[in-house]
Design a protein around this motif. Structure first.
Motif, short mmCIF file in Angstrom:
data_model
loop_
_atom_site.label_atom_id
_atom_site.label_comp_id
_atom_site.label_asym_id
_atom_site.label_seq_id
_atom_site.Cartn_x
_atom_site.Cartn_y
_atom_site.Cartn_z
N GLY A 519 0.86 -1.18 0.00
CA GLY A 519 0.00 0.00 0.00
C GLY A 519 0.89 1.23 0.00
N TRP A 520 0.29 2.37 -0.40
CA TRP A 520 1.09 3.60 -0.48
C TRP A 520 0.91 4.40 0.80
N CYS A 521 2.04 4.56 1.48
CA CYS A 521 2.04 5.37 2.71
C CYS A 521 2.23 6.82 2.27
N VAL A 522 1.16 7.63 2.30
CA VAL A 522 1.12 8.93 1.62
C VAL A 522 2.15 9.88 2.19
N LEU A 523 2.12 10.12 3.51
CA LEU A 523 2.98 11.14 4.09
C LEU A 523 4.44 10.68 4.17
N GLU A 524 4.67 9.38 4.02
CA GLU A 524 6.05 8.91 4.01
C GLU A 524 6.57 8.73 2.59
N GLY A 525 5.64 8.74 1.63
CA GLY A 525 6.04 8.69 0.23
C GLY A 525 6.72 7.40 -0.17
N ARG A 526 6.23 6.30 0.33
CA ARG A 526 6.84 5.01 -0.04
C ARG A 526 5.77 3.91 -0.05
N CYS A 527 6.10 2.85 -0.79
CA CYS A 527 5.22 1.69 -0.87
C CYS A 527 5.63 0.74 0.24
N THR A 528 4.72 0.45 1.15
CA THR A 528 5.07 -0.33 2.34
C THR A 528 4.00 -1.38 2.61
N ARG A 529 4.35 -2.29 3.50
CA ARG A 529 3.34 -3.16 4.09
C ARG A 529 2.58 -2.32 5.12
N ARG A 530 1.38 -2.71 5.43
CA ARG A 530 0.47 -1.84 6.18
C ARG A 530 1.04 -1.45 7.53
N LEU A 531 1.59 -2.41 8.24
CA LEU A 531 2.05 -2.12 9.59
C LEU A 531 3.32 -1.29 9.59
N GLU A 532 3.94 -1.12 8.43
CA GLU A 532 5.16 -0.30 8.37
C GLU A 532 4.83 1.18 8.18
N CYS A 533 3.58 1.52 7.95
CA CYS A 533 3.15 2.91 7.77
C CYS A 533 2.64 3.44 9.11
N SER A 534 3.22 4.56 9.57
CA SER A 534 2.95 5.03 10.95
C SER A 534 1.50 5.46 11.16
N ARG A 535 0.83 6.03 10.13
CA ARG A 535 -0.53 6.51 10.32
C ARG A 535 -1.51 5.67 9.50
N GLU A 536 -1.25 4.34 9.40
CA GLU A 536 -2.06 3.50 8.52
C GLU A 536 -3.53 3.45 8.92
N GLY A 537 -3.86 3.80 10.14
CA GLY A 537 -5.26 3.73 10.56
C GLY A 537 -6.07 4.96 10.21
#
Length: 1942
Positions: A519-537
Motif C-alpha cells: 500500500g502507499w504510505c502517503v505522508l512517508e512517500g513510499r510503498c510499504t506493508r500496512r504495519l510499516e506505515c505510521s498513520r495506517e489507521g
C-alpha cells in the motif's frame, strides 16, 4: 549486472568462470508470465544457490536460527538464511541393492550396485525432558533410500557430524522407502518425555515388503527394555494392513494439529469404485496402539482427486488445510496438468472423522438412511460394532474393544479456490494484515501468488518464474520474518520475496501491482506493508494496493461492510479507495517561461494534517515554495524566469514536475509546462515565421525583428503576425508570413550547364527599405549564394526573384540530387515553402546502355550519344549526332534460366541481358523460345536488363535459341539452347507408407529435370510430397505429408503447369505402424546389439530407424562451470552457448509385418543418453513407452586375452575340450545366443556365457588362419564389439614315446615273467592239467564279462549324453499348475484323508443350526483364550486313547479354527513349544521335534506350511515343478514295468529294471477332436508300453501343462487303432489275445498288437454298459470279442515276472554257462542310476539352491522361528551347536521341505506314479542326509542310493550350514515384521477356512473327553476366575442340548 558488461562477456568468459567458483549465490532476473491476469513487476531479482545432488529432495527451516537444511541425492547441505553454504556432507552413492538386507556383502548380494542415496526424510528433533519442556539437545534426522531406508542423526551446526548411526541395522530400523519413486513422510511428537516419529511410507516391491504404511519409531535408544533408535517395537503403534501391495498409499504430508496427528495421502479406493482418491487420516497424538485411526476421503469438485502438496494454516481466524490437487489420468495414479487449490476447514474435517468414528462405534457403520457410511479398511478382521452411544465420549481415542482402522465412506467436499492448467506441486500460506495469501509452486518452475477471499475464492495476482521447466518441490517455506519464501527446485534453492513493495517508486506503480502486501504510505512517500506505515489507521494515509474484483471499491476484505477502507469508523466514506492522492486540476497548466504567476492545484483524497503541519510546492528540483491550503485547493507561486532550467536541445518548452510536499515527501504531483517562443523560431530555420504563428503555444512573430515572442506587445512599432490560436486578431496564422512559396523556373537542373533560377514570393510588402536579396542553394551541407534581382507586380502583389545563372558540379552516385533553396534579405532569412527544392541531375550516371538512357523521362533531356565512346549524356553536351530517338543496338542475351521446359509450357523463363527495351511494351510479343512465343510478365521486367516470360505450349519436343525483338531493331539471339521436353513418370518406390507421412518416395522417370527445381512440385493424391533432394533426369525423391485416412492415391508431378502421373501404380497410405514390445532394454557403448521389435504394420515403413539422443558430458570442471554460467547468462538473455545435444541413428531391418530388428547405435563413454526412440517415417515411438522402462547403456564388456601373461605366445588347446575366455560384465547387456566366436575361418560354438566367463567349443581340427599368421586367432563378436583374443594352437601330438631304456626294461621284465610262468607250468604240468583247464575256463568267462560291461557302459554313456541335450528343451512346457491355497492347505493339514473338514459343510437340521452356530461361536471365543486352549491341548494329550493320529487331526482343526488369528495361533504355539523344550531338556534334547508325537508338532508343520506358501509360489515352486517334470520325462523315456513299477531309468536301485529289455520308440498319430475339427497330434511311446501306459502318455501330451484334475481318467477312455476307412481296433491291456505261459499271463503291449510306427489311433469314451469289459474289434466288424473268463491262479506280468529269476532270452539259452553269466550281469545295470543322476543333477541343484539360497532374504517365518529356537537354547543353557542345528533341521527341512519334496501333489495339481515317487524318495533322502551334522561316510557296503550322491552331499551340507549361520548372524528383531506378515496372511487366507466345521469337529473331542477337560479347567485357579468351565458348559448346552450343572 550493469548494462556495460554484456559486450565484454565473450572476451572474459574464462575469467567469469573462475569468479563463479568463489560465488555461492547469484542474482537471477526472473521471467514474467505473459498471461495478463498474472502481471508481475519487472526488475524483480532474487538470490539463489545451485547445489549438486539433483533432484533436491527436501528443505527444512530451523525456526530458532533461520538456517536451512537441504536433503538431496547423495548430499546434505546446511545453509545460512542468505543461502551461504555453512556445512555439507556426502551421503552416497554406496554399494547397495533394494533386494538385499544390510550390511551388504558383494558375494552374498549379486544385485548389489553402486546406488545413489535419495533423501526421504529431513526433520528437526527438539530435545525434550520428561515433562515435555525443551532442554536444548536438538538434532537433524536424516533418512535415505540406501540400506532399506535407515536413518541417522546429525548435528545442526555441522551436518557432516553424525550423532547417531547404526552400523548393523535390524529389520525394525528400516524406516524410509528404498525406492526413490516411493513417497515417505514423517512427523515428530513427544509422548511423556519420549521422542517419537510417525512415518508414512508407500509400498516397495523389493526388499522387506511387510513394513506397514504408518509406523511409530522411537527417536532415541533405551536400555530398559533394550531398544534401538528408529526401531519399530512391539509396544509402538502401527497401521495393520492385510495386503501391502493393494494399499499402496502415496503420502503427501504429515502434520500435527491440536492433539492429533494427520496424514495426507492418495491411493486406490479399495472399498467402492477402485478409483484413485485423496485421503486424510487422523490419530490421537498419544495413541500408541492406533486404536483411534480414522480416515476420510477428500473431494474437490471438478475431478481433482490427487493431492500434490498441502499446508495447514489459518484463514479468517480459523484453522484450515490448503491442498494442491491435480486431476488423475483416467484410473491411474498419474497426475495430469489440470490442477486446483482446495481449502478444507479443520473443524469440518474433524467433524467428518468423528462422525465416521461414532457410526462405526455405535451404529455398525450405518447412517440414518441405512447406508454404510463408515467401514473397516485395510482388510483386517475387525468390523464396525454397536457399542453404547457414549462410547466416543468415553473413548475419544479408542480402546482395545473399539473397531479400527475406520474409514469414512462419505467424502469431505470442497470447491476449488483456484484452477490451473499446469500441475500445482506445492502450497504454503501467509497472513498479511488479516488477509490470507497462498503461494503455489507448479511443475514448470513458477511461483504463483493468490489472494484468498473470506469465502476461500482465490484470485491469482502475480506469478514469478523461479526455475524454468523445473518442478517446485512441495517443501515451500516462509522465512522467520514472513517476507521471503524459500523455493526448492531440482537443482537450486531460491529466496523469493513475497512482495516487492519497497521497489515501487511511486504511488501509481505501488497500486498498479495489485499486491495485497503493499500500500502507499502517503505522508512517508513510499510503498510499504500496512504495519510499516505510521498513520495506517487514518483516512487517506495508507492506500491499499489490492482490491478484490468482487468487492466494492471502498470495501477491503478485512473490514465489515459498514466500515469503509482506510477510514475511521466515525468518518463517512466519500472517496473511492484504491486511488492515489491526485492533482485533479492545475491552473495554469502552461505558461511562458518569461514571467512568474500564481499556480492553483485542486487535490483529491488529501490526507488530514494536524494544525502544526503544513504543505509546500516544489517545481522540479527548485527549492519548495510555501503553499496556501483551502479545502482541496493549494495555491503556490511559480518560479522566477531566471531560475527555470533551459529547454532541452531541440525543444521549445520545458516540463517541470510540480509536487505537493509534506516536509521532503511528495504527496501528489502534476506537470506544468514553461514554453519558449524564441526557441520556436530558432528551431525551424527554413520557415521560422510560419512555425511561430502556427505553434501550439500562444506565440506571435515580429516581422522586422524576425522575433517570436509570447506577448502581442513585444513588437513596438513593427508589423506583428499573431498566432493562429488568436481568432480575434489580424493578421494571424502562417498564411500571413512573408515567404518564398514556389519555383517559377524548372526544378530540373543538369550538371555542368549554366541554368537560371526564378523564385516567387508573397507578403514581402511588410519589409521597408531596399536591401539586397540573395538566393541560397544548399548542396551537401554547403551553402551556395547567388545574387537575386526582384521584380514586383503591384497589381497582383507578386514578387519574382531571378537568381544569377550558375554551373553546378558535384560527384553523384545516382541520376539526381535534391538540393534545398531559400531567399535571404540581408541577414534576414525569409521563410520558404517546405518542398522548395532543386533537382540536380547527371544523365551519364546509372544509364549503362541505350535502352536505359532512352528510358529516362524526356524532361531530363538525356540522349544516347554515339561515337567512339557511346554513352548517355545531356543533349546539349553530345557532340556527335545522337541518331534517331528509337535507334538502339539490338538486344544482347547473356543467360537464360531454365534451359528446358515441358511441351505444355507454363514455366517461367528468365532472360538476362542488355538493350532489352525501354518499356515493358517494347518487348510485348517480341520474345520467342525455341521458335515458340513466350509471354513477358510485367512484374518480372527490369528496363533493358531482364525479361521474365511464361513459356507457351509446343506441339512437339524441340529445341532452339531464345530470340528477343525490341521494336523495329534487329532481334537478339541467345547462345544457349532451350529444349522443349516431354518428361515421363515410370514408377515409384516404395508403393506404401504410413498415414502420418514421412515416407521417402522415389519417383522414377525420364527427363525429370525439366524446368527449374522450383517449378517441380509432387503430390500424392491431393497431399503435397515435399522434394528433399536434388533432382536428376531419372529420379526425384520427395517426403510424403500426412493423410487423414488410409487410401490408394495416384502420384503426380507438376512441371510448372504441366502435370504427369505415374501410370498403373498407386501409392498406398496404410495405417501407421504400431510398436507393442521391444527388448532387450540394455546395450553397451559400442552398440550393435540386436533389439527385437514387435508390433503391427511394421512393413509399411521402408527405412525404420532407431535413434539415440545424446548429451556429451564435459570432461573437466572448468568447462562444466562455464556451461553452468552460460545457463545463468542465457536466462538473462546475455549469452547462449551452443547445445551439446546430438543424435545417432541406425537402420532397422523389417522381418515381417509383425517384427523387425534394430541394431543399437554406438555411443561414447562420456555421453549421457537422454532418450531412445524408433523413427518410422513420421511416426516416432519412444522406447520407454513401449517397454515400460528406459533404455540403458552400459560400459563395454571386457574380454581378456587367452594368454594374458604372454599375449604373443599361442594358446595351447587339446582337441575335444572347450576354450574358456575370462572377462567382466559379459552378461550385463548380452546373452549367449547373441555372441559369435570365430576361430580362424570356422565358428567356435558358444556353449556357456556368464558374467565372467565364455566357453566355446572349437572344431575338432585346427581351422585355417584368416590373416598372415599361420595360426588361427580367436575373435569374439558382441554386436559391434570385435575383440581379438590371440592365436590358438592345437596339441596334435600323442603321448610322449616310451624311452628306449624303458622299452628294454619292460621287454626283459616281460621275458622273465614269461620264463617263470613257463617253468612253473612245466614243473606242475602233470599234476595240474585239470587246474589248467579250469583256469582257461575262468579266463574265457572274465573276457566275456569284460566285453559285455564295456558294451553296456558305452551304450549307457551314449544314452546319457543324448538325454542331457534333449532335456533342457523339452522340460518346462506351459505354466505351472499350482494348487490354490485351500486345496494346498487341505492336502497338507489332512494328508490322505477324503472328505477333509476344509471341503465339508455344516450338516445340521435347520431347527438346530442357529443354536449350534451360536454355541460354536462361543467355543471360538473360548479357543481365543490362551489359558483354555493350552489346558485343552494338555488334557487331550494326557489321555491314553488319544492316538497320534488324533493329535495331528486336532492340531489341523485348531489351525483351521484360528487361521484368521495367526498372531494368536503363533503365540500359543510358542508357549507349547516352550513346554516341549522343558520336557526334552531333562531327557535328550536332540530328540525334540524328531517326530510328530504331539499336537504342537503338527501345529508347527501346519504353521510352516501357511507361512511358506508364498515362498513356494514365488521362489521354490518353479524349480520343484521342473524337477518333477524332468523325472517324469526321464522315467517315461525308458521301459516301466506296469506290474512291479520297476523302471529302466530311476535313482532307486530297488526300483531298477535290471534286465536288458529290447524296445524301440514309436510315434503314434493321435486324432484329437478340437471343437468340430479333428486334428492329428504326434505322440512318442514305446512298443513295450501297455495300453494303459500308452493312454497315459497320450493324455500327458494332449493335456500338457493342464492340471491333472481337469483331464479325463485313462480308465474312462478306450484306445482305438484306426487303419484305413473301416478298420477300427480297440486295444486293451488284457483280452482274449493275451499270451498265457503256465500260470503267468502277460499284459498286452503295442508290440503284442504289432502296432507300427506312425499308426493312427484315437481315444474314445468308454461306453457305460461295457466299462470294465475288455473288447477287441476285428477289422470291419462292430461286434466285440468278449474276453474269456480268466483262469484262477493266473498271475499278470509285463516286462519281468515278480519274485522269479529273470527270463533268459531265447538266443541266450544255449548253455548253463550263459545262464550263470546272465545272473551276474544285472549288477552292471547299476550304471543306469548314474545316467539318471547325471541327467537330473541340474534340476536337483536348482531345487536345493532355491530352498537354501542366502543371496535373497530368507522367508520371515524361517528367520523368526530360528531366532525363537536360538532363544530357547540360550534360555535353557544349551550351548551345544549340534543340538540347535538338529532342532532347526527337524523343524524346517525334515518337517516341511522333505514332505514337499516327496509329495509334489501337495503343491501342484499333478499325479505322482510309483516310479516317480521312487526317484523323489532318493532325492528327499539326500536332502535329509545333507541336513545332518554327522559325517557322511560311505563304503563298499553302503546302500547304492547313498553312494549315488556321496560326492554332492558334502556340498549340500555347506549350503545348509551357510543357510543356518547366515540367519543366525543376521540381526534379530524380526518379530514386528513377522506379526505384520501373520496379519496379512490372516486376512488373505482366513476366508478359505471352514471354521464352523472345524469347531464342530473339535467339539466332538471335547464331548469325548468332556469330564476330564471340565475337571482340568476347574483345577486351575486362573481358570476358575475366568469361569472357563462354566463357559464350556454353556457351549455344550447350546451345541447338543447337554444337561449341565448350570
Amino acid at each position: 549486472m550493469p548494462a556495460a558488461v554484456p559486450p565484454l562477456l565473450p572476451l572474459s568468459t574464462w575469467w567469469w568462470c573462475l569468479v563463479l567458483l568463489q560465488l555461492p549465490q547469484a542474482l537471477t532476473q526472473p521471467q514474467l508470465d505473459p498471461n495478463p491476469e498474472k502481471a508481475s513487476p519487472a526488475g524483480q531479482a532474487f538470490p539463489y544457490l545451485s547445489l549438486d545432488g539433483s533432484p533436491l529432495n527436501h528443505l527444512l527451516l530451523d525456526p530458532r536460527s533461520g538456517h536451512l537444511y537441504v536433503g538431496a541425492v547423495n548430499h546434505l547441505y546446511h545453509l545460512s538464511p542468505d543461502l551461504q553454504v555453512l556445512s555439507s556432507s556426502q551421503t552416497g552413492p554406496k554399494l547397495d541393492s533394494p533386494e538385499c538386507l544390510p550390511p551388504i556383502v558383494p558375494k552374498d548380494c549379486p544385485t548389489a550396485r553402486v546406488t545413489p542415496n535419495t533423501n526421504k526424510i529431513l526433520l528437526l528433533e527438539e530435545g525434550v525432558d520428561a515433562v515435555g519442556s525443551e532442554v536444548g539437545a536438538r538434532s537433524l534426522i536424516v533418512c535415505g533410500t540406501l540400506f532399506q531406508g535407515i536413518c541417522d542423526k546429525r548435528s545442526l551446526g555441522n551436518v557432516s557430524e553424525v550423532l547417531y548411526q547404526t552400523s548393523n541395522p535390524v529389520d525394525t530400523q528400516y524406516v524410509a522407502a528404498n525406492d526413490p519413486r516411493v513417497s515417505t513422510v514423517g512427523v515428530i511428537l513427544n509422548q511423556k518425555g519420549v521422542g517419537l516419529m510417525l512415518v508414512g511410507r508407500g509400498y516397495t516391491s523389493k526388499g522387506p515388503s511387510d513394513i506397514p504404511p504408518i509406523t511409530t519409531r522411537r527417536l532415541s535408544p533405551s536400555s530398559s527394555p533394550s531398544r534401538q533408535a528408529f526401531s519399530q517395537d512391539e509396544e509402538l503403534g502401527k497401521l495393520v494392513v492385510g495386503s501391502y501391495s493393494e494399499y499402496n498409499n502415496n503420502f503427501i504430508s504429515a502434520f500435527n494439529h491440536s492433539d492429533h496427528v494427520y496424514f495426507l495421502f492418495s491411493r486406490r479406493d479399495m472399498w467402492n469404485r477402485k478409483e484413485y482418491r485423496t485421503y486424510v487420516s487422523r490419530l490421537c497424538a498419544g495413541d500408541r496402539s492406533f486404536y483411534s485411526y480414522v480416515e476420510v476421503p477428500l473431494e474437490c469438485s471438478g475431478g481433482y482427486n490427487l493431492a500434490q502438496g498441502a499446508s495447514p494454516a489459518e484463514h479468517q481466524g480459523r484453522p484450515v488445510l490448503f491442498v494442491a490437487m491435480a486431476a488423475g489420468q483416467a484410473s491411474t495414479p498419474t497426475a495430469t496438468g489440470r490442477s486446483a487449490l482446495c481449502v478444507y476447514g479443520m473443524s469440518e474435517l474433524d467433524a467428518s472423522l468423528q462422525r465416521a468414528q461414532e457410526l462405526c462405534y455405535t451404529e455398525g457403520g450405518r447412517g440414518r438412511t441405512g447406508q454404510e457410511e463408515a467401514y473397516i479398511e485395510y482388510e483386517v478382521s475387525s468390523k464396525c460394532l454397536r457399542l453404547p452411544k457414549d462410547s466416543l465420549k468415553e473413548y475419544p481415542c479408542g480402546g482395545e474393544h473399539t473397531p479400527s482402522p475406520i474409514a469414512s465412506a462419505v467424502p469431505l467436499s470442497a470447491t476449488p479456490s483456484l484452477t490451473r492448467e499446469t500441475q500445482l506441486t506445492a502450497v504454503t500460506t501467509a497472513t498479511e494484515a488479516g488477509h490470507t495469501i497462498a503461494l503455489l509452486g507448479d511443475k514448470k518452475g513458477w511461483l504463483h501468488k493468490v489472494f484468498l477471499e473470506p469465502d476461500t475464492t482465490g484470485t491469482l495476482y502475480q506469478s514469478v518464474l523461479v526455475d524454468q521447466d523445473r518442478p517446485v518441490n512441495a517443501d515451500l517455506l516462509l522465512d522467520q520474518s514472513g517476507q521471503n519464501v524459500y523455493v526448492l527446485t531440482d537443482g537450486k534453492v531460491s529466496k523469493v520475496a513475497v512482495s516487492q513493495c519497497e521497489q515501487q517508486p511511486d504511488c501509481q506503480s505501488c497500486l498498479s501491482v495489485r499486491d495485497p502486501y503493499c500500500g502507499w504510505c502517503v505522508l512517508e512517500g513510499r510503498c510499504t506493508r500496512r504495519l510499516e506505515c505510521s498513520r495506517e489507521g487514518q483516512a487517506n494515509h495508507w492506500l491499499w494496493s489490492y482490491q478484490p474484483a468482487n468487492q466494492p471499491a471502498d470495501q477491503p476484505a478485512d473490514q465489515p461492510a459498514d466500515q469503509p477502507a482506510n477510514q475511521p469508523a466515525d468518518q463517512p466514506a466519500n472517496q473511492p479507495a484504491n486511488q492515489c492522492v491526485t492533482v485533479q486540476s492545475l491552473k495554469p497548466a502552461i505558461q511562458s517561461r518569461e514571467e512568474a504567476t500564481q499556480v492553483s492545484l485542486t487535490v483529491a483524497q488529501l490526507p488530514t494534517l494536524t494544525e502544526e503541519e503544513s504543505l509546500s510546492c516544489s517545481f522540479g528540483t527548485l527549492p519548495p515554495q510555501p503553499a496556501i491550503v483551502k479545502g482541496t485547493t493549494i495555491t503556490c507561486q511559480s518560479p522566477l524566469p531566471e531560475l527555470l532550467p533551459p529547454s532541452p536541445p531541440g525543444s521549445d518548452h520545458v516540463s517541470l514536475r510540480v509536487s505537493v510536499m509534506f516536509r521532503d515527501v511528495a504527496i501528489s504531483s502534476s506537470d506544468i509546462i514553461f514554453y519558449d517562443c524564441r526557441a520556436v523560431g530558432r528551431l525551424n530555420t527554413t520557415s521560422p515565421c510560419m512555425a511561430c504563428v502556427g505553434s501550439v503555444w500562444p506565440c506571435s512573430w515580429c516581422v522586422l525583428g524576425g522575433l517570436c515572442t509570447h506577448t502581442n506587445n513585444s513588437c513596438p512599432r513593427q508589423h506583428t503576425i499573431h498566432n493562429s490560436l488568436e481568432e480575434q486578431l489580424e493578421p494571424r496564422g502562417p498564411e500571413s508570413c512573408p515567404c518564398v512559396w514556389a519555383l517559377q523556373s524548372s526544378p530540373l537542373v543538369p550538371m555542368g550547364f549554366l541554368s537560371p533560377l526564378t523564385l516567387l514570393g508573397r507578403n514581402l510588402d511588410m519589409f521597408q527599405g531596399e536591401e539586397q536579396y540573395v538566393c541560397v542553394v544548399v548542396v551537401e551541407g554547403e551553402e551556395l549564394k547567388l545574387n537575386a534581382t526582384l521584380e514586383k507586380d503591384p497589381e497582383n502583389m507578386t514578387y519574382t526573384f531571378t537568381c544569377s545563372a550558375h554551373e553546378f558540379q558535384y560527384p553523384v552516385n545516382h541520376l539526381e540530387y535534391s538540393a534545398p533553396i531559400y531567399l535571404q534579405r540581408g541577414s534576414h532569412h525569409i521563410d520558404s515553402a517546405p518542398n522548395l527544392r532543386l533537382q540536380l541531375y547527371d544523365c551519364s550516371v546509372g544509364q549503362s546502355d541505350c535502352s536505359q538512357c532512352r528510358a529516362v523521362p524526356s524532361d531530363y533531356g538525356c540522349v544516347w550519344c554515339g561515337g567512339e565512346s557511346p554513352g548517355c549524356a545531356y543533349h546539349l553536351s553530345c557532340t556527335s549526332s545522337p541518331g534517331p530517338e528509337d535507334a538502339c543496338p539490338p538486344p544482347h542475351i547473356i543467360q537464360i534460366q531454365p534451359v528446358s521446359g515441358p511441351v505444355e509450357g507454363g514455366v517461367l523463363v528468365t532472360i538476362h541481358g542488355s538493350n532489352l527495351g525501354m518499356h515493358y511494351q517494347d518487348i510485348q510479343g517480341g520474345v520467342t523460345v525455341a521458335g515458340v512465343s513466350c509471354l513477358p510478365q510485367p512484374h518480372g521486367y527490369l528496363i533493358s536488363t531482364r525479361i521474365v516470360c511464361e513459356l507457351q505450349p509446343s506441339k512437339q519436343e524441340t529445341e532452339g535459341p531464345v530470340i528477343v525483338t525490341v521494336g523495329d531493331s534487329e532481334p537478339g539471339q541467345s547462345l544457349q539452347t532451350f529444349t522443349y521436353q516431354d518428361p515421363q513418370l515410370t514408377g515409384i518406390v516404395p508403393d506404401k507408407g504410413p498415414v502420418s507421412g514421412g515416407t521417402s518416395l522415389t519417383v522414377q522417370g525420364t527427363r525429370l529435370l525439366t524446368g527449374q527445381r522450383k517449378d517441380l512440385t509432387a503430390y500424392v493424391g491431393q497431399q503435397p510430397c515435399y522434394i528433399v533432394e536434388e533432382v536428376n533426369g531419372t529420379h526425384l525423391v520427395c517426403r510424403t505429408s500426412p493423410s487423414n485416412q488410409t487410401a490408394e492415391l495416384t502420384v503426380r508431378v507438376l512441371f510448372g503447369k504441366a502435370e504427369r502421373s505415374v501410370p498403373g501404380q498407386v501409392f498406398h497410405y496404410m495405417e501407421d505402424p504400431v510398436i507393442t514390445a521391444a527388448s532387450p532394454a540394455e546395450s553397451f557403448y559400442e552398440g550393435g546389439r540386436s533389439i527385437k521389435v514387435s508390433g503391427r504394420n511394421l512393413d509399411v515403413v521402408q527405412q525404420p530407424m532407431i535413434s539415440v539422443r545424446l548429451e556429451h558430458m564435459a570432461e573437466n570442471i572448468l568447462v562444466m562451470r562455464r556451461r553452468r554460467y552460460a545457463r545463468l547468462l542465457a536466462k538473462n538473455h546475455l549469452l547462449v552457448f551452443n547445445s551439446t545435444v546430438s543424435k545417432k541413428q541406425e537402420r532397422c531391418r523389417v522381418v515381417s509385418s509383425f517384427e523387425m530388428t534394430c541394431v543399437t547405435p554406438s555411443v561414447t563413454h562420456d555421453s549421457k543418453v537422454l532418450g531412445v526412440w524408433f523413427e518410422l517415417d513420421n511416426v516416432k515411438v519412444s522406447f520407454e513407452s513401449v517397454a515400460g522402462k528406459t533404455f540403458s547403456y552400459y560400459p563395454n564388456p571386457e574380454l581378456l586375452a587367452l594368454n594374458r601373461d604372454d599375449p604373443d605366445t599361442p594358446y595351447r588347446f587339446k582337441p575335444g575340450g572347450v576354450i574358456a575366455v575370462e572377462g567382466k560384465d559379459l552378461t550385463r547387456a548380452m546373452t549367449r545366443d547373441e555372441v559369435v566366436a570365430r576361430l580362424g575361418d570356422q565358428e567356435c560354438e558358444v556353449k556357456t556365457l556368464d558374467s565372467t566367463h565364455l566357453y566355446c567349443e572349437p572344431p575338432e581340427k585346427q581351422p585355417d588362419s584368416l590373416g598372415s599368421n599361420q595360426l588361427p586367432s580367436l575373435r569374439v563378436v558382441m554386436g559391434k564389439l570385435n575383440v581379438d583374443l590371440g592365436t590358438v594352437q592345437y596339441d596334435t601330438e600323442g603321448l610322449s614315446p616310451v624311452p628306449l631304456a624303458a622299452q628294454v626294461g619292460l621287454a626283459v621284465g616281460a621275458a622273465v615273467v614269461v620264463l617263470v610262468v613257463l617253468v612253473i607250468i612245466l614243473m606242475y604240468r602233470r599234476r595240474s592239467k585239470q587246474a589248467l583247464r579250469d583256469y582257461k575256463k575262468v579266463l574265457v568267462q572274465l573276457e566275456t564279462l569284460e566285453i559285455n560291461v564295456g558294451d553296456q557302459c558305452r551304450k549307457e554313456f551314449t544314452d546319457l549324453m543324448t538325454e542331457m541335450m534333449d532335456l533342457s528343451s523339452d522340460v518346462g512346457g506351459p505354466g505351472i499348475p499350482l494348487l490354490d491355497y485351500k486345496t494346498y492347505a487341505e492336502r497338507v493339514f489332512f494328508p490322505g484323508q477324503r472328505g477333509a473338514p476344509l471341503s465339508q459343510n455344516l450338516d445340521l437340521p435347520e431347527s438346530r443350526r442357529r443354536t449350534v452356530e451360536q454355541g460354536l461361536g462361543q467355543l471360538n471365543n473360548l479357543l481365543n483364550n490362551r489359558l483354555f486352549l493350552i489346558r485343552f491341548i494338555h488334557t487331550l494329550e494326557a489321555q491314553q486313547n488319544f492316538s497320534q493320529r488324533d493329535r495331528g487331526y486336532v492340531a489341523s482343526l485348531l489351525t483351521m479354527a484360528l487361521h484368521d488369528k495367526l498372531e494368536y495361533f503363533t503365540d500359543v504355539m510358542k508357549t507349547l513349544l516352550g513346554d516341549l523344550v522343558q520336557q526334552y531338556v531333562t531327557k535328550n534334547p536332540k530328540l525334540m521335534l524328531r517326530r510328530t508325537e504331539t499336537v504342537v508338532e503338527k501345529m508347527l508343520t501346519n504353521w510352516m506350511s501357511i507361512c511358506l506358501y508364498s515362498f513356494l509360489k514365488e521362489v521354490a515352486g518353479e524349480p520343484l515343478y521342473m524337477l518333477y517334470r524332468a523325472i517324469k520325462y526321464q522315467v517315461d523315456k525308458g521301459p516301466v514295468d506296469a506290474v512291479t513299477g520297476k523302471a529302466k531309468r530311476t535313482l532307486n536301485d530297488s526300483h531298477l529294471l535290471r534286465e536288458d529289455i529290447d524296445y524301440c520308440s514309436v510315434t503314434l498319430t493321435v486324432m484329437v477332436k478340437s471343437g468340430v475339427e479333428v486334428q492329428p497330434c504326434p505322440v512318442k511311446v514305446l512298443d513295450t508300453d501297455t495300453i494303459t501306459q500308452v493312454k497315459d502318455k497320450i493324455l500327458d501330451q494332449i493335456y500338457k501343462g493342464a492340471p491333472f484334475s481337469q483331464r479325463p481318467a485313462a480308465d474312462s477312455l478306450d484306445l482305438e487303432w484306426r487303419s484305413g476307412q473301416a478298420g477300427h481296433l480297440t486295444l486293451s491291456d488284457d483280452d482274449v489275445t493275451a499270451i498265457v505261459q503256465g500260470r503267468w499271463k502277460k499284459l498286452n503291449t503295442l508290440q503284442h498288437y504289432k502296432v507300427p510306427d506312425g499308426a493312427t489311433v484315437a481315444l474314445i469314451p468308454r461306453s457305460a454298459a461295457v466299462v470294465g469289459i475288455h473288447q477287441v474289434y476285428q477289422t470291419g466288424e462292430k461286434t466285440p470279442m468278449l474276453e474269456g473268463e480268466g483262469e484262477e491262479g493266473l498271475r499278470l506280468w509285463h516286462l519281468v515276472k515278480s519274485n522269479e529269476e529273470p527270463e533268459i532270452p531265447k538266443h541266450r539259452k544255449s548253455s548253463m554257462r550263459e545262464r550263470e553269466r546272465a545272473k551276474a550281469i544285472p549288477e552292471i545295470y547299476l550304471t543306469r542310476l548314474l545316467s539318471m543322476k547325471g541327467t537330473l543333477q541340474k534340476f536337483v541343484d536348482d531345487v536345493f539352491v532355491a530352498i537354501l539360497n542366502t543371496k535373497r532374504p530368507p522367508p520371515i517365518a524361517v528367520r523368526f522361528f530360528f531366532d525363537f529356537l536360538d532363544d530357547m537354547a540360550e534360555k535353557h543353557g544349551i550351548d551345544d551347536p549340534e543340538t540347535v542345528h538338529i532342532w532347526k533341521t527337524n523343524s524346517l527341512p525334515l518337517r516341511f521341505w522333505v514332505n514337499i519334496l516327496k509329495n509334489p501333489q501337495f503343491v501342484f495339481d499333478v499325479q505322482v506314479t510309483d516310479s516317480v515317487d521312487a526317484v523323489l524318495s532318493v532325492i528327499a533322502q539326500t536332502f535329509i542326509d545333507s541336513c545332518t551334522t554327522s559325517e557322511h561316510k560311505v563304503g563298499r557296503d553302503s546302500p547304492v542310493n547313498k553312494l549315488l550322491y556321496a560326492r554332492e552331499i558334502p556340498r549340500y551340507k555347506q549350503l545348509v550350514e551357510r543357510y543356518y549361520s547366515d540367519i543366525h548372524s543376521a540381526a534379530s528383531g524380526c518379530y514386528q515384521e513377522m506379526n505384520s506378515t501373520l496379519t496379512e496372511l490372516s486376512g488373505s487366507f482366513g476366508s478359505d477356512m471352514n471354521s464352523l466345521v472345524a469347531l464342530l469337529e473339535l467339539y466332538k473331542y471335547i464331548n469325548k473327553y468332556y469330564d476330564q477337560i471340565i475337571a482340568s479347567l476347574e483345577e486351575d485357579a486362573a481358570g476358575q476366575k475366568m469361569q472357563l468351565a462354566y463357559r464350556l458348559q454353556q457351549v455344550a448346552a447350546l451345541v447338543e442340548n447337554k444337561v449341565t450343572d448350570l
